[in-house]
Design an enzyme around this catalytic site. Structure first.
Site, PDB file in Angstrom:
ATOM      1  N   ARG A   1       0.860  -0.998  -0.152  1.00 32.68           N
ATOM      2  CA  ARG A   1      -0.074  -0.010   0.075  1.00 32.68           C
ATOM      3  C   ARG A   1       0.996   1.197   0.212  1.00 32.68           C
ATOM      4  NH1 ARG A   1      -3.251  -3.246  -1.329  1.00 32.68           N
ATOM      5  NH2 ARG A   1      -5.304  -3.365  -0.397  1.00 32.68           N
TER       6      ARG A   1
ATOM      7  N   GLU B   1      -4.040   6.706  -5.620  1.00 32.68           N
ATOM      8  CA  GLU B   1      -4.025   5.863  -7.144  1.00 32.68           C
ATOM      9  C   GLU B   1      -4.935   6.556  -8.046  1.00 32.68           C
ATOM     10  OE1 GLU B   1      -3.767   1.856  -6.078  1.00 32.68           O
ATOM     11  OE2 GLU B   1      -2.354   1.843  -4.828  1.00 32.68           O
TER      12      GLU B   1
ATOM     13  N   HIS C   1      -1.186  -0.512 -10.189  1.00 36.12           N
ATOM     14  CA  HIS C   1      -1.851  -1.569  -8.986  1.00 36.12           C
ATOM     15  C   HIS C   1      -2.191  -2.807  -9.743  1.00 36.12           C
ATOM     16  CE1 HIS C   1      -3.883  -1.627  -4.824  1.00 36.12           C
ATOM     17  NE2 HIS C   1      -3.443  -2.885  -5.291  1.00 36.12           N
TER      18      HIS C   1
END
Length: 322
Positions: free
Chosen positions: A232, A261, A280
């Site tokens: 994370r 993000e 991601h």
């Protein structure tokens, strides 16, 4: 994600064992307008990313709910104190989702030890191949540091054991005897940062770990090291990371996660030549998501047969997840 996680074959396998009374994807908005009679008939629920949260209001409409099979990783966003008070069985597919993250990580470790990104930059700039590869050490005898040995960290460790690398680990919750069983050496975090050729971060994000990777820790990285984050973005103090990477062009950062993000358009992460950004994607994407669905199909079979579940999640475990 419904179709990716629980495709036609998964649903067919479930239909052989239960009545799928809600055979279409249900998000929070759809859940709010489902007839009360439909919700009242539900014994078990299959969930995934972006499912409704099982808060007190929803649970009041689910009087028969006995188990939730979560076809994804962390369950923290989807459960509540009311959920735990009801004693509902919970299981998830975190172990299945750990597989692609580990594959991504180990791939990046190998490429990092070959100095692929630096050499690619130099090749493009000089329009020829570098004459001297003396700074490239490869995998044999290299040191890889793993921060946290949860599900993903252990999957990475298992794959690293197939390479001729030394693995160091930092995990304050892992007993020394368990580390010995896993075949890894536990060290303090500053030592891990200073001794590793590649550092890979796999900690959950919670109140204890938020921002615990500081600029001071990053400054301990050895020349030519690589820092990988597939966990994370909030684990790292991003401003300090950027300042560090601006000073230390010899260090490569591989960031699959950021805060936010994606990074804001003005972020220096887009411009730094020693940063590789990926969207991601280390976790399950595309057909990899079906692995999570099948994991929950298997869990459901064990549930109805009264067998022990393989991936059950307790309240304490859920609180430690990201």
């Amino acid at each position: 994600m419904y179709e990716l996680i629980y495709g036609e074959e998964c649903r067919a396998a479930l239909a052989d064992q239960c009545d799928l009374i809600v055979p279409a994807p249900v998000g929070p908005a759809e859940c709010a307008v489902l007839p009360s009679a439909t919700l009242a008939a539900i014994d078990v629920a299959f969930t995934g990313w972006s499912s409704p949260q099982f808060d007190a209001a929803l649970l009041a409409r689910l009087p028969r709910l006995r188990a939730v099979f979560h076809g994804a990783g962390s369950v923290r966003p989807y459960v509540s104190e009311a959920f735990w008070q009801r004693g509902i069985t919970l299981t998830n597919a975190a172990a299945a989702n750990a597989v692609p993250v580990a594959e991504y990580t180990v791939s990046m470790v190998v490429l990092a030890l070959k100095q692929v990104w630096r050499l690619n930059r130099e090749t493009r700039q000089t329009r020829t191949f570098p004459r001297d590869l003396g700074g490239v050490r490869g995998t044999r005898g290299a040191t890889v540091g793993l921060i946290s040995l949860g599900l993903i960290g252990r999957e990475v460790l298992q794959r690293l054991h197939t390479l001729e690398v030394e693995v160091l680990a930092y995990d304050p919750y892992l007993p020394a005897e368990k580390a010995a069983e896993l075949g890894v050496r536990l060290v303090a975090l500053p030592d891990l940062m200073a001794r590793s050729d590649v550092v890979s971060l796999h900690s959950p994000l919670n109140a204890e770990t938020a921002g615990f990777i500081t600029g001071e820790l990053l400054a301990r990285l050895k020349p030519g090291a690589t820092f990988i984050n597939t966990a994370r973005g909030g684990l790292v103090r991003e401003t300090e990371l950027i300042e560090f990477l601006q000073r230390r062009s010899d260090v490569q950062a591989i960031l699959d996660v950021t805060v936010p993000e994606p990074p804001e358009a003005a972020s220096a992460l887009y411009d730094l030549p020693n940063v590789l950004l990926t969207p991601h994607l280390a976790g399950s994407v595309g057909d990899e998501c079906r692995r999570m669905g099948w994991a929950m199909v298997g869990e459901f079979g064990r549930f109805v047969r009264g067998e022990p579940l393989h991936f059950s999640v307790t309240r304490d475990q859920a609180l430690r997840q990201t």
